[in-house]
Design a protein around this motif. Structure first.
Motif, PDB file in Angstrom:
ATOM      1  N   LEU A   1       0.891  -1.096  -0.036  1.00 12.15           N
ATOM      2  CA  LEU A   1      -0.121   0.007   0.077  1.00 12.15           C
ATOM      3  C   LEU A   1       0.973   1.180   0.126  1.00 12.15           C
ATOM      4  O   LEU A   1       0.738   2.020  -0.720  1.00 12.15           O
ATOM      5  CB  LEU A   1      -0.781   0.018   1.385  1.00 12.15           C
ATOM      6  N   LEU A   2       1.889   1.137   1.060  1.00 11.78           N
ATOM      7  CA  LEU A   2       2.719   2.486   1.002  1.00 11.78           C
ATOM      8  C   LEU A   2       3.475   2.767  -0.037  1.00 11.78           C
ATOM      9  O   LEU A   2       3.543   3.881  -0.671  1.00 11.78           O
ATOM     10  CB  LEU A   2       3.520   2.150   2.431  1.00 11.78           C
ATOM     11  N   THR A   3       4.102   1.681  -0.698  1.00 13.14           N
ATOM     12  CA  THR A   3       4.900   1.910  -1.985  1.00 13.14           C
ATOM     13  C   THR A   3       4.247   2.275  -2.963  1.00 13.14           C
ATOM     14  O   THR A   3       4.608   3.241  -3.755  1.00 13.14           O
ATOM     15  CB  THR A   3       5.737   0.720  -2.236  1.00 13.14           C
ATOM     16  N   PHE A   4       2.924   1.764  -3.003  1.00 15.91           N
ATOM     17  CA  PHE A   4       1.987   2.114  -4.273  1.00 15.91           C
ATOM     18  C   PHE A   4       1.715   3.538  -4.344  1.00 15.91           C
ATOM     19  O   PHE A   4       1.827   4.313  -5.413  1.00 15.91           O
ATOM     20  CB  PHE A   4       0.717   1.296  -4.412  1.00 15.91           C
ATOM     21  N   PHE A   5       1.147   3.983  -3.267  1.00 16.00           N
ATOM     22  CA  PHE A   5       0.970   5.377  -3.148  1.00 16.00           C
ATOM     23  C   PHE A   5       2.061   6.270  -3.069  1.00 16.00           C
ATOM     24  O   PHE A   5       2.060   7.387  -3.946  1.00 16.00           O
ATOM     25  CB  PHE A   5       0.006   5.681  -1.818  1.00 16.00           C
TER      26      PHE A   5
ATOM     27  N   ALA B   1       2.818   9.392  -6.387  1.00 17.79           N
ATOM     28  CA  ALA B   1       3.102  10.792  -6.041  1.00 17.79           C
ATOM     29  C   ALA B   1       4.409  11.288  -6.716  1.00 17.79           C
ATOM     30  O   ALA B   1       4.579  12.353  -6.530  1.00 17.79           O
ATOM     31  CB  ALA B   1       3.371  10.889  -4.362  1.00 17.79           C
ATOM     32  N   VAL B   2       5.174  10.188  -7.099  1.00 18.72           N
ATOM     33  CA  VAL B   2       6.419  10.714  -7.752  1.00 18.72           C
ATOM     34  C   VAL B   2       6.166  11.486  -8.990  1.00 18.72           C
ATOM     35  O   VAL B   2       5.328  11.003  -9.957  1.00 18.72           O
ATOM     36  CB  VAL B   2       7.318   9.640  -8.102  1.00 18.72           C
TER      37      VAL B   2
ATOM     38  N   ASP C   1      10.165   2.494 -13.395  1.00 21.86           N
ATOM     39  CA  ASP C   1       9.469   1.599 -13.724  1.00 21.86           C
ATOM     40  C   ASP C   1       8.756   0.728 -12.641  1.00 21.86           C
ATOM     41  O   ASP C   1       9.012  -0.010 -11.879  1.00 21.86           O
ATOM     42  CB  ASP C   1      10.464   0.433 -14.300  1.00 21.86           C
ATOM     43  N   PRO C   2       7.455   1.148 -12.539  1.00 26.34           N
ATOM     44  CA  PRO C   2       6.691   1.005 -11.189  1.00 26.34           C
ATOM     45  C   PRO C   2       6.609  -0.390 -10.937  1.00 26.34           C
ATOM     46  O   PRO C   2       6.888  -0.946  -9.735  1.00 26.34           O
ATOM     47  CB  PRO C   2       5.365   1.653 -11.428  1.00 26.34           C
TER      48      PRO C   2
END
Lengths: 324, 307
Positions: free
Chosen positions: B21-25, B29-30, B270-271
C-alpha cells in the motif's frame, strides 16, 4: 595419608597494596570416606576455600598467595592445566548452591551427565550408565528424564541431577557448597539424606560447606567453623555441637531456632560480619564477642589444641564467663 | 503454539499488505509521466494516450491499487514497462546471484566474528581484546558504498587479485561478499563478546570447569551456544536488511542481482519492477522473522516450552 590436606592456605583478592585477604592460614584435613562440615556466615571464606581445592577461583581477581592443598598427596596449586583437568571431576567433584543455574540451560541433562563420563570414564559413557546414575540419586523414570532440559525439572530434581553428574566419574571427594540453601526445607532434608546414603554406598569423602548447623549435625564426622577468613574452632562434630568452646560457635548455636523454646524473637549475633579488608585487629571476633576483654583487640590469638582433637582460637575458652 | 503461529501469519500478511500500500501510493506521488518514460520524449500525443489507456494510468489511484492487488492475488507481479519482461521472471533470474552473495557474506562475517568474540571475551582486557575493539569500531563505521569502491580499487584494479566486476564464477563473489562482511564483522564480534562475557560468569560455566572440561570445550561448547541466543535475533534482522548493502555492492561490482535490478527500476521509473523489488525485500524481512523464531526454539529449549 589424608585424602585432602590443606596447609596454611592464603587467598587474596587483588594484588599488592590493594590485596584483600579472604582466606588467611586455613588448615584442614579430611580422611577418605569421612565427612567434614565447614561452617560459617556469608563472607567467612568457606566457599572460597572450597573452590580453591580444584583451583576453581577466577584468577584474577583471586590470587593463591600461599600454602598447600594436597589432594591424594599432590599439591593442587602446583599442577599444570592438563593435570588439573584430570583432578577436576575425576578426583574431586562439586555440587553447587543453585542447581538451576549450575546446569547448562541449553543441553539435555542426560547429555550433561554423559559429558562427565566422557571426560573421565569414556568406556562408561553410555545411556545405560546415565540411567543407572539417575536411579542412584532417586530420579523417577530416568529413561525419559534423561531427555529433559534442566528447566523442566524442579529444584530438588535439578540438585539430584547435579549430584548424579558429580558422582559419574566416581570421585574420591565430593565438595558440596551449600547444596541445600536454594531448596525448600523438605527437599533440603531429602538431599542431605541422599548425600549421607551415597557416602555409605560409595565410600567417598564429603566436604560440606554450609551455614546451617543443623545439617552439619546430621551428616558430618568433623566440623570446622570459619570466621573472617580464619578457622576459629575445629573438632569432632558430636562433641563440638554438644559443647562449643569458642564464643562465636556458641553464639551460632544459640541462634539456631528450636521448636522447644517459646522465645518471642530469634536470637541473633550482634554486629555484622566484618567486610573483607576491614578485619579488626587482634581477635577478629572481638567487636561482636559478648565476653571480650581489652586484651582481645591487641594480639591475634592462635588456633590451639586445647583438648585432644579440639582446636580453638580463643585463649579464654576455659574462663568461667564462657562456660555459663 | 497453533494460535501463536496463526497470529504470526496474520501479522505477516498485514505487514506485506502495508508495504504494498505504502509503496504504491508513494510511487503514485512521484512526479513524471510514466507513459513518457515508456514511449520516449519524442512520442506523439496519440501514442501517449494509447499507453495511458493500456496501463489504466488515467484511472483513480484507488482503482489502480485494487487492480494491482487483484493481480497480486493471482500471483502476477506484472510486466516491466521498460523491457516488458515479467517482473517475477526478472526477480527469479537475479535471485541466485543475490542469495549467493548474501550467503557468502553472512558465512564470512559469522565465521570471523564468532572466534573473535569468544576469544576476546576469554582474554578480556588483553592487548588482543583492545586492538580488536579498535578494528571493530572502524569496521562498523565504514559506509558500504565507499568500502566497496575502495576494495575494488585496491584488490581488483591495483593489485589485480580479483576480477573488477561481473559474475562468471564463485571467485567473482569473494571481493563483493568480503566488502559486505567487513561492514558487519566488527559489530558482531563486539556483540558476541558482550554476551560471552556475561555467560562466562554464570554458575554453569564454573560447573563445566569443575567437571574437568578443557577451556576450549568450556568456551565453544558450554558458553557459545548460550551467548548466541540474543545474537540470532539480530542476525535474522540484519540478513533481511542486508539488501540495503547489497544494493551498493552489486552496483559497484556490476553483479546481476536484485540490488542492480532495484536501482535500475528506480532510474527507469518502472513502477511494476519497483513494486516487485520492494515486495521482495518485505518478504525477506517477514521470512527472516519466521526463521529466527524457528531457530530460537532450536537453540534455546526454554523458549519452546514457554510458548
Amino acid at each position: 595419608m589424608p585424602l585432602l590436606e590443606i596447609r596454611n592456605l592464603q587467598i587474596d583478592f587483588g594484588h599488592g597494596l590493594k590485596a584483600l585477604r579472604a582466606v588467611d592460614g586455613v588448615a584442614l584435613s579430611l580422611e577418605p570416606g569421612k565427612t567434614l562440615g565447614l561452617v560459617g556466615e556469608s563472607g567467612s571464606g568457606k566457599s572460597v576455600t572450597a573452590l580453591a581445592i580444584a583451583r576453581l577461583l577466577a584468577c584474577p581477581p583471586a590470587v593463591y598467595a600461599g600454602g598447600e592443598i594436597l589432594l591424594a598427596g599432590r599439591d593442587v596449586l602446583r599442577l599444570r592445566a592438563a593435570e588439573l583437568r584430570q583432578i577436576r571431576g575425576g578426583l574431586v567433584s562439586y555440587v553447587f548452591q543453585e542447581p538451576g543455574a549450575s546446569l547448562n540451560p541449553v543441553f539435555r541433562i542426560g547429555g550433561q551427565i554423559k559429558e562427565a563420563l566422557q571426560l573421565h570414564r569414556p568406556e562408561a559413557a553410555t545411556d545405560a550408565e546415565v540411567i543407572r546414575l539417575l536411579k542412584l540419586v532417586g530420579i523417577p523414570a530416568p529413561e525419559t528424564r534423561m531427555k529433559s532440559y534442566p528447566h523442566e525439572l524442579s529444584g530438588g530434581m535439578q540438585q539430584r541431577v547435579m549430584i548424579a553428574m558429580a558422582l559419574a566419574p566416581q570421585p574420591k571427594l565430593l565438595v558440596a557448597d551449600e547444596p541445600t540453601t536454594a531448596l525448600d526445607v523438605t527437599i533440603q532434608a531429602q538431599i542431605i539424606e541422599l548425600l549421607a546414603q551415597l557416602r555409605q554406598q560409595l565410600g567417598m569423602a564429603i566436604l560440606l560447606i554450609t551455614h546451617n548447623l543443623g545439617i552439619v549435625g546430621d551428616i558430618a564426622d568433623d566440623v570446622a567453623v570459619m570466621y573472617a577468613g580464619q578457622i576459629v574452632e575445629q573438632g569432632p562434630a558430636h562433641d563440638l555441637l554438644q559443647r562449643p568452646l569458642h564464643p562465636y560457635t556458641q553464639a551460632l548455636m544459640k541462634s539456631v531456632p528450636t521448636l522447644a523454646a517459646d522465645a518471642e524473637r530469634l536470637t541473633t549475633i550482634s554486629g555484622q560480619v566484618p567486610r573483607l579488608g576491614a578485619f579488626p585487629t587482634g581477635c577478629r571476633f572481638h567487636p561482636r564477642c559478648p565476653v571480650a576483654r581489652p586484651e582481645c583487640s591487641q594480639a591475634p590469638p592462635p588456633l590451639a589444641e586445647v583438648e585432644p582433637r579440639r582446636w580453638v582460637r580463643c585463649p579464654y575458652w576455659n574462663s568461667p564467663s564462657l562456660k555459663a | 503454539m497453533i494460535t501463536r503461529l496463526f497470529r504470526r501469519l496474520i501479522w505477516s500478511v498485514v505487514t506485506l499488505l502495508g508495504t504494498v500500500l505504502l509503496t504504491f501510493f508513494l510511487l503514485n506521488a512521484v512526479p513524471g509521466d510514466v507513459a513518457r518514460v515508456i514511449a520516449g520524449s519524442k512520442a506523439s500525443p496519440d501514442v501517449i494516450k494509447e499507453i495511458h489507456a493500456k496501463y489504466h494510468l488515467d484511472d483513480p489511484v484507488w482503482q489502480r491499487f485494487a487492480l494491482y492487488l487483484n493481480q497480486l492475488a493471482h500471483g502476477d507481479l506484472g510486466h516491466s514497462y521498460v523491457t516488458d519482461q515479467p517482473v517475477a521472471e526478472a526477480l527469479l533470474t537475479r535471485l541466485p546471484t543475490t542469495i549467493a552473495l548474501t550467503a557468502l557474506a553472512v558465512v564470512m562475517w559469522v565465521a570471523l566474528a564468532v572466534p573473535l568474540g569468544a576469544l576476546t571475551a576469554r582474554f578480556r582486557d588483553s592487548w588482543f581484546d583492545r586492538s580488536t575493539l579498535v578494528v571493530a569500531t572502524v569496521s562498523l563505521s565504514l559506509p558500504a558504498f565507499w568500502l566497496a569502491r575502495m576494495m575494488q580499487y585496491w584488490f581488483a584494479y591495483k593489485l589485480g587479485w580479483f576480477p573488477i566486476g561481473f559474475f562468471r564464477s564463485f571467485r567473482d563473489l569473494l571481493l563483493p561478499a568480503a566488502s559486505l562482511a567487513i561492514l558487519f564483522v566488527g559489530y558482531y564480534a563486539r556483540l558476541i563478546h558482550t554476551n560471552m562475557v556475561e555467560v562466562l560468569d554464570s554458575p554453569y560455566i564454573r560447573a563445566a570447569r569443575a567437571k574437568g572440561a578443557s577451556e576450549t570445550r568450556v568456551l565453544f561448547k558450554h558458553a557459545l551456544r548460550n551467548a548466541m541466543i540474543p545474537v540470532i535475533t539480530i542476525l535474522g534482522m540484519d540478513v533481511a536488511g542486508l539488501l540495503g548493502g547489497v544494493l551498493f555492492v552489486e552496483n559497484v561490482f556490476a553483479l546481476p542481482g536484485i540490488g542492480t535490478l532495484a536501482v535500475q527500476s528506480v532510474f527507469n521509473l518502472d513502477p511494476p519492477v519497483i513494486m516487485g523489488t520492494v515486495l521482495f525485500s518485505a518478504i525477506l524481512v517477514v521470512g527472516a522473522n519466521w526463521a529466527v523464531d524457528l531457530l530460537y526454539g532450536w537453540i534455546d529449549p526454554r523458549i519452546k516450552s514457554a510458548s
